[in-house]
Motif scaffolding. Structure first.
Motif, PDB file in Angstrom:
ATOM      1  N   ARG A 250      -5.333  -0.191   1.757  1.00 29.56           N
ATOM      2  CA  ARG A 250      -4.111  -0.487   0.856  1.00 29.56           C
ATOM      3  C   ARG A 250      -4.403  -1.628  -0.199  1.00 29.56           C
ATOM      4  O   ARG A 250      -4.624  -2.667   0.124  1.00 29.56           O
ATOM      5  CB  ARG A 250      -3.043  -0.776   1.685  1.00 29.56           C
ATOM      6  CG  ARG A 250      -1.810  -0.815   1.132  1.00 29.56           C
ATOM      7  CD  ARG A 250      -0.522  -1.095   1.926  1.00 29.56           C
ATOM      8  NE  ARG A 250      -0.256   0.210   2.789  1.00 29.56           N
ATOM      9  CZ  ARG A 250       0.760   0.030   3.778  1.00 29.56           C
ATOM     10  NH1 ARG A 250       1.167  -1.134   4.131  1.00 29.56           N
ATOM     11  NH2 ARG A 250       0.901   1.031   4.393  1.00 29.56           N
TER      12      ARG A 250
ATOM     13  N   GLU B  62     -11.047   3.457   3.329  1.00 31.50           N
ATOM     14  CA  GLU B  62      -9.615   3.410   2.573  1.00 31.50           C
ATOM     15  C   GLU B  62      -8.759   2.319   2.803  1.00 31.50           C
ATOM     16  O   GLU B  62      -8.536   1.964   3.956  1.00 31.50           O
ATOM     17  CB  GLU B  62      -8.845   4.877   3.106  1.00 31.50           C
ATOM     18  CG  GLU B  62      -9.365   6.139   2.604  1.00 31.50           C
ATOM     19  CD  GLU B  62      -8.852   6.559   1.268  1.00 31.50           C
ATOM     20  OE1 GLU B  62      -7.873   5.826   0.812  1.00 31.50           O
ATOM     21  OE2 GLU B  62      -9.166   7.501   0.676  1.00 31.50           O
TER      22      GLU B  62
ATOM     23  N   TRP C 180      -3.293   3.514  -1.701  1.00 31.13           N
ATOM     24  CA  TRP C 180      -4.540   3.304  -1.138  1.00 31.13           C
ATOM     25  C   TRP C 180      -5.803   3.506  -1.856  1.00 31.13           C
ATOM     26  O   TRP C 180      -5.674   4.367  -2.892  1.00 31.13           O
ATOM     27  CB  TRP C 180      -4.470   4.177   0.078  1.00 31.13           C
ATOM     28  CG  TRP C 180      -3.426   3.818   1.075  1.00 31.13           C
ATOM     29  CD1 TRP C 180      -2.282   3.706   1.039  1.00 31.13           C
ATOM     30  CD2 TRP C 180      -3.774   3.240   2.421  1.00 31.13           C
ATOM     31  NE1 TRP C 180      -1.350   3.440   2.328  1.00 31.13           N
ATOM     32  CE2 TRP C 180      -2.378   3.120   3.116  1.00 31.13           C
ATOM     33  CE3 TRP C 180      -4.791   2.812   2.989  1.00 31.13           C
ATOM     34  CZ2 TRP C 180      -2.465   2.477   4.415  1.00 31.13           C
ATOM     35  CZ3 TRP C 180      -4.881   2.038   4.275  1.00 31.13           C
ATOM     36  CH2 TRP C 180      -3.424   1.780   4.804  1.00 31.13           C
TER      37      TRP C 180
END
Length: 200
Positions: free
Chosen positions: A126, A124, A132
């Motif tokens: 950004r 995950e 995200w």
């Protein structure tokens, strides 16, 4: 006694005897408190792998890492600083990997789920201020500041670490791995197998 800050916001004090924050791991009096703070640290890091830990939670992480040293002679000595630095740099990414594997959010992953992730590793990451997305390791590493960890996507990077974690945990035939199991196994990767991220 000077302090250093390492990844995940862990501040550790060094003295003539070595890592001070981990010394309590050897004292049974502090074990219940350390267990509680270690559990709190895992919960904190599960929510925000890149955030700072409160001092007591950071000390608990270090104490558990020190206790995973295979030899009493090696524990809390100056040689431990290398394991500590390598471990704290990769720990946020190990937790991010666990979170990425645990897509159903039940806090448990199977060997098959880990194996699937190893073939297509993503974290995950950004991509915009409020967005995200699951991103491949090369892209994640390429977006990191220069002083951050290097070798994340290399042959001794996160995939190597996670494969060792899988082998250590599932070799006894257990069917699932919790975050606590994952972190404890990751400690053995550094203290017993002496793996270093980005090393040849």
């Amino acid at each position: 006694m000077p302090n250093i800050s390492v990844a995940a916001g862990i501040e550790i004090g060094f003295g003539p005897g070595g890592i001070q924050a981990g010394a309590r791991a050897m004292d049974a009096t502090f074990k219940p408190a350390l267990e509680a703070e270690f559990s709190k640290a895992l919960a904190t890091l599960r929510r925000d792998p890149y955030g700072r830990l409160p001092q007591k939670q950071a000390e608990a992480i270090v104490a558990f890492l020190a206790a995973s040293q295979p030899s009493d002679k090696e524990r809390l000595g100056w040689s431990f600083s290398e394991e500590l630095d390598s471990f704290t740099r990769i720990l946020p990414y190990v937790i991010c990997a666990f979170n990425a594997i645990d897509r159903d959010c039940d806090a448990l992953v199977s060997a098959e789920e880990v194996e699937f992730w190893l073939k297509k590793p993503k974290l995950e990451h950004r991509v915009e201020e409020m967005q995200w997305s699951l991103t491949d390791l090369k892209s994640v590493e390429g977006s990191l500041p220069a002083l951050c960890i290097s070798g994340l996507s290399g042959p001794k990077g996160l995939v190597c670490i996670m494969e060792h974690i899988k082998n250590i945990h599932f070799q006894s035939g257990v069917r699932a791995m919790a975050l606590r199991d994952c972190v404890l196994a990751s400690m053995k990767v550094f203290t017993e197998l002496h793996v270093r991220v980005g090393s040849g």
